[in-house]
Motif scaffolding. Structure first.
Motif, PDB file in Angstrom:
ATOM      1  N   SER A   1      21.717  10.251   7.765  1.00  0.00           N
ATOM      2  CA  SER A   1      22.418   9.239   6.967  1.00  0.00           C
ATOM      3  C   SER A   1      22.830   8.055   7.850  1.00  0.00           C
ATOM      4  O   SER A   1      22.591   8.073   9.061  1.00  0.00           O
ATOM      5  CB  SER A   1      23.626   9.838   6.242  1.00  0.00           C
TER       6      SER A   1
ATOM      7  N   VAL B   1      33.931   5.814  -5.444  1.00  0.00           N
ATOM      8  CA  VAL B   1      35.287   5.283  -5.450  1.00  0.00           C
ATOM      9  C   VAL B   1      35.232   3.888  -6.072  1.00  0.00           C
ATOM     10  O   VAL B   1      34.391   3.063  -5.711  1.00  0.00           O
ATOM     11  CB  VAL B   1      35.848   5.209  -4.006  1.00  0.00           C
TER      12      VAL B   1
ATOM     13  N   GLN C   1      23.563   5.185  -3.901  1.00  0.00           N
ATOM     14  CA  GLN C   1      22.293   5.239  -3.154  1.00  0.00           C
ATOM     15  C   GLN C   1      21.260   6.150  -3.823  1.00  0.00           C
ATOM     16  O   GLN C   1      20.179   6.387  -3.271  1.00  0.00           O
ATOM     17  CB  GLN C   1      22.551   5.728  -1.724  1.00  0.00           C
TER      18      GLN C   1
ATOM     19  N   ALA D   1      31.050   9.134   1.929  1.00  0.00           N
ATOM     20  CA  ALA D   1      30.049   9.516   2.931  1.00  0.00           C
ATOM     21  C   ALA D   1      30.686  10.083   4.200  1.00  0.00           C
ATOM     22  O   ALA D   1      30.649  11.288   4.450  1.00  0.00           O
ATOM     23  CB  ALA D   1      29.173   8.308   3.243  1.00  0.00           C
TER      24      ALA D   1
ATOM     25  N   HIS E   1      17.773   4.762  -4.300  1.00  0.00           N
ATOM     26  CA  HIS E   1      17.057   4.622  -3.028  1.00  0.00           C
ATOM     27  C   HIS E   1      16.516   5.967  -2.530  1.00  0.00           C
ATOM     28  O   HIS E   1      15.464   6.037  -1.905  1.00  0.00           O
ATOM     29  CB  HIS E   1      17.969   4.003  -1.971  1.00  0.00           C
TER      30      HIS E   1
ATOM     31  N   ILE F   1      14.741   7.739   6.894  1.00  0.00           N
ATOM     32  CA  ILE F   1      14.940   9.144   6.520  1.00  0.00           C
ATOM     33  C   ILE F   1      13.714   9.985   6.880  1.00  0.00           C
ATOM     34  O   ILE F   1      13.824  11.072   7.448  1.00  0.00           O
ATOM     35  CB  ILE F   1      15.226   9.230   5.003  1.00  0.00           C
TER      36      ILE F   1
ATOM     37  N   MET G   1      23.070   1.058  10.783  1.00  0.00           N
ATOM     38  CA  MET G   1      21.897   0.428  10.153  1.00  0.00           C
ATOM     39  C   MET G   1      21.961  -1.093  10.271  1.00  0.00           C
ATOM     40  O   MET G   1      22.185  -1.810   9.286  1.00  0.00           O
ATOM     41  CB  MET G   1      21.824   0.846   8.687  1.00  0.00           C
TER      42      MET G   1
ATOM     43  N   MET H   1      25.084   3.852   7.739  1.00  0.00           N
ATOM     44  CA  MET H   1      25.768   2.780   6.992  1.00  0.00           C
ATOM     45  C   MET H   1      25.363   1.431   7.542  1.00  0.00           C
ATOM     46  O   MET H   1      25.037   1.308   8.724  1.00  0.00           O
ATOM     47  CB  MET H   1      27.282   2.908   7.163  1.00  0.00           C
TER      48      MET H   1
ATOM     49  N   HIS I   1      19.127  -3.272   8.410  1.00  0.00           N
ATOM     50  CA  HIS I   1      19.399  -3.490   6.984  1.00  0.00           C
ATOM     51  C   HIS I   1      20.391  -4.638   6.773  1.00  0.00           C
ATOM     52  O   HIS I   1      20.297  -5.380   5.798  1.00  0.00           O
ATOM     53  CB  HIS I   1      19.952  -2.214   6.342  1.00  0.00           C
TER      54      HIS I   1
HETATM   55  P1  TYM Z   1      26.284   1.256   2.660  1.00  0.00           P
HETATM   56  O1  TYM Z   1      26.488   0.738   4.046  1.00  0.00           O
HETATM   57  O2  TYM Z   1      26.383   0.331   1.508  1.00  0.00           O
HETATM   58  O3  TYM Z   1      27.270   2.419   2.378  1.00  0.00           O
HETATM   59  C1  TYM Z   1      27.401   3.513   3.281  1.00  0.00           C
HETATM   60  C2  TYM Z   1      27.707   4.798   2.513  1.00  0.00           C
HETATM   61  O4  TYM Z   1      28.921   4.667   1.780  1.00  0.00           O
HETATM   62  C3  TYM Z   1      28.695   5.018   0.417  1.00  0.00           C
HETATM   63  N1  TYM Z   1      29.567   4.186  -0.433  1.00  0.00           N
HETATM   64  C4  TYM Z   1      30.401   4.688  -1.362  1.00  0.00           C
HETATM   65  N2  TYM Z   1      30.656   5.944  -1.757  1.00  0.00           N
HETATM   66  C5  TYM Z   1      31.583   6.120  -2.732  1.00  0.00           C
HETATM   67  N3  TYM Z   1      32.240   5.095  -3.328  1.00  0.00           N
HETATM   68  C6  TYM Z   1      32.018   3.812  -2.976  1.00  0.00           C
HETATM   69  N4  TYM Z   1      32.703   2.839  -3.549  1.00  0.00           N
HETATM   70  C7  TYM Z   1      31.054   3.565  -1.943  1.00  0.00           C
HETATM   71  N5  TYM Z   1      30.590   2.433  -1.338  1.00  0.00           N
HETATM   72  C8  TYM Z   1      29.685   2.841  -0.424  1.00  0.00           C
HETATM   73  C9  TYM Z   1      27.220   4.716   0.174  1.00  0.00           C
HETATM   74  O5  TYM Z   1      26.719   5.455  -0.906  1.00  0.00           O
HETATM   75  C10 TYM Z   1      26.612   5.144   1.486  1.00  0.00           C
HETATM   76  O6  TYM Z   1      26.401   6.532   1.520  1.00  0.00           O
HETATM   77  N6  TYM Z   1      21.389   1.683   2.199  1.00  0.00           N
HETATM   78  C11 TYM Z   1      22.547   2.330   2.806  1.00  0.00           C
HETATM   79  C12 TYM Z   1      22.463   2.436   4.314  1.00  0.00           C
HETATM   80  C13 TYM Z   1      21.275   3.176   4.799  1.00  0.00           C
HETATM   81  C14 TYM Z   1      21.038   4.575   4.690  1.00  0.00           C
HETATM   82  C15 TYM Z   1      19.766   4.807   5.304  1.00  0.00           C
HETATM   83  C16 TYM Z   1      21.756   5.623   4.125  1.00  0.00           C
HETATM   84  C17 TYM Z   1      20.210   2.614   5.425  1.00  0.00           C
HETATM   85  N7  TYM Z   1      19.315   3.613   5.738  1.00  0.00           N
HETATM   86  C18 TYM Z   1      19.224   6.080   5.370  1.00  0.00           C
HETATM   87  C19 TYM Z   1      21.213   6.904   4.196  1.00  0.00           C
HETATM   88  C20 TYM Z   1      19.963   7.121   4.795  1.00  0.00           C
HETATM   89  C21 TYM Z   1      23.753   1.462   2.463  1.00  0.00           C
HETATM   90  O7  TYM Z   1      23.655   0.308   2.186  1.00  0.00           O
HETATM   91  O8  TYM Z   1      24.903   2.058   2.602  1.00  0.00           O
END
Ligand code: TYM
Length: 333
Positions: free
Chosen positions: A10, A188, A152, A26, A155, A138, A44, A12, A47
């Motif tokens: 995983s 959340v 996510q 997370a 994705h 992943i 990350m 962020m 990204h």
């Molecule tokens: P990102 O950086 O937006 O968010 C990181 C993680 O936090 C979770 N999340 C939340 N969970 C609950 N409530 C919320 N309000 C909330 N906001 C964010 C997201 O679901 C995530 O798990 N694309 C991904 C980053 C990424 C990634 C990966 C994740 C890039 N490569 C490979 C897993 C595997 C992202 O933008 O997460």
């Protein structure tokens, strides 16, 4: 790598501070995962380039995110916590997988639609192919499980589709990953508008709790949280989204069930409940913030952890990349 453990992956994005959503959805779930899985967690940063970044601040934020991971309890001695941009296999596999992903399926991604609206002046190709880079992250590590928040989900679905499509042509090259959502806190919501996800890009500072917010700020933001006008602490996401969100947060932090929370606050007003949620969250964040401050002061320790873990990530990911290159017929000499 140990033979018997399954693999977990995983990460962020490296933008700004983390929110309580990132933490409860997370990071909090990640901390104990190493007991059951061989774990890989990326910062990350590639990204994050899909949105324009100010270079000096971006660099700082990326190191801060690493420190937050460690401060939240991700031990870099037992988890491989590394930087995505330091491992070139990610970008290489992403290109190959781009050629196995269809425009139609990428156009359906809700995050792409949302982000292109938010950044209408910069709808770049990276924003469009973002999920393919995520699939590469992943699949490079042959992950069995990916703990994420529910935002996510789509994705993860496209990652599985790409893996299955590739495997169908070339044999079993990739492990097809499963998403993992925590019991509480997988989504959340904003404190200012509980029908929207809590997000670090929210312009309203009162909508979001940052992991770096001090105690008074946390309590103040919870006191201001938007709720309904009756006074019953009861879990009903459709009818009472604000109170239900606060109950999810409180439950996630204290381990209490919805029923236990309802009886704890029966006959009490929202004021008491909001204060209790604010205090519980502030108590949860205090030790994390203390460790974070210490880690920020020890740059060489953080950089040393990054270097060692980058090496491990390079070694593991290159095994998959070599296999993929061979399968698709790229010449090796
Ligand atoms: P990102 O950086 O937006 O968010 C990181 C993680 O936090 C979770 N999340 C939340 N969970 C609950 N409530 C919320 N309000 C909330 N906001 C964010 C997201 O679901 C995530 O798990 N694309 C991904 C980053 C990424 C990634 C990966 C994740 C890039 N490569 C490979 C897993 C595997 C992202 O933008 O997460």
């Amino acid at each position: 790598m140990s033979e018997e453990k399954k693999i977990l992956y995983s990460g962020m994005q490296a933008t700004g501070s983390l929110t309580l959503g990132n933490y409860l959805g997370a990071l909090k779930n990640w901390v104990k995962m190493h007991e059951e899985y061989e774990c890989f967690y990326g910062v990350m940063d590639l990204h994050s380039l899909t949105v324009r970044q100010e270079p000096a601040k971006f660099r700082q934020n990326a190191r801060k995110l690493y420190a937050l991971y460690v401060a939240a309890g991700l031990d870099p001695e037992v988890n491989c916590v590394y930087f995505q941009s330091h491992v070139s296999a990610h970008a290489e596999l992403a290109w190959i997988l781009d050629c196995f992903t269809y425009m139609g399926e990428l156009s359906r991604m809700t995050q792409f639609k949302d982000k292109s609206q938010k950044h209408a002046d910069n709808v770049n190709a990276g924003l469009f192919t973002y999920p393919v880079l995520m699939a590469a992250d992943i699949l490079l590590y042959q992950a069995h499980v990916v703990p994420v928040g529910v935002d996510q989900k789509q994705h993860l679905e496209i990652t599985r589709d790409i893996a299955e499509r590739f495997n169908k042509i070339y044999g079993d090259v990739f492990t097809v990953p499963e998403p993992y959502f925590g019991e509480n806190g997988a989504k959340v919501m904003s404190l200012a508008d509980p029908t929207k996800k809590m997000s670090k890009s929210d312009e309203n500072v009162n909508a979001t709790i940052l992991l770096t917010d001090d105690r008074d700020t946390v309590i103040r933001k919870f006191k201001r949280a938007v709720t309904d006008s009756d006074a019953e602490v009861r879990f009903a996401p459709e009818e009472k989204p604000g109170i239900s969100n606060l109950m999810e947060i409180y439950g996630s932090v204290t381990g209490k069930s919805h029923e236990e929370i309802e009886s704890e606050f029966a006959g009490k007003g929202y004021g008491d409940f909001k204060l209790a949620v604010g205090e519980a969250v502030a108590d949860e964040l205090a030790p994390l913030q203390e460790r974070y401050e210490k880690l920020l002061a020890d740059k060489s320790y953080i950089d040393d952890c990054i270097r060692r873990n980058d090496d491990k990530a390079r070694y593991v990911s290159n095994k998959t990349l070599r296999k993929v290159k061979k399968k698709v017929g790229l010449l090796e000499v």
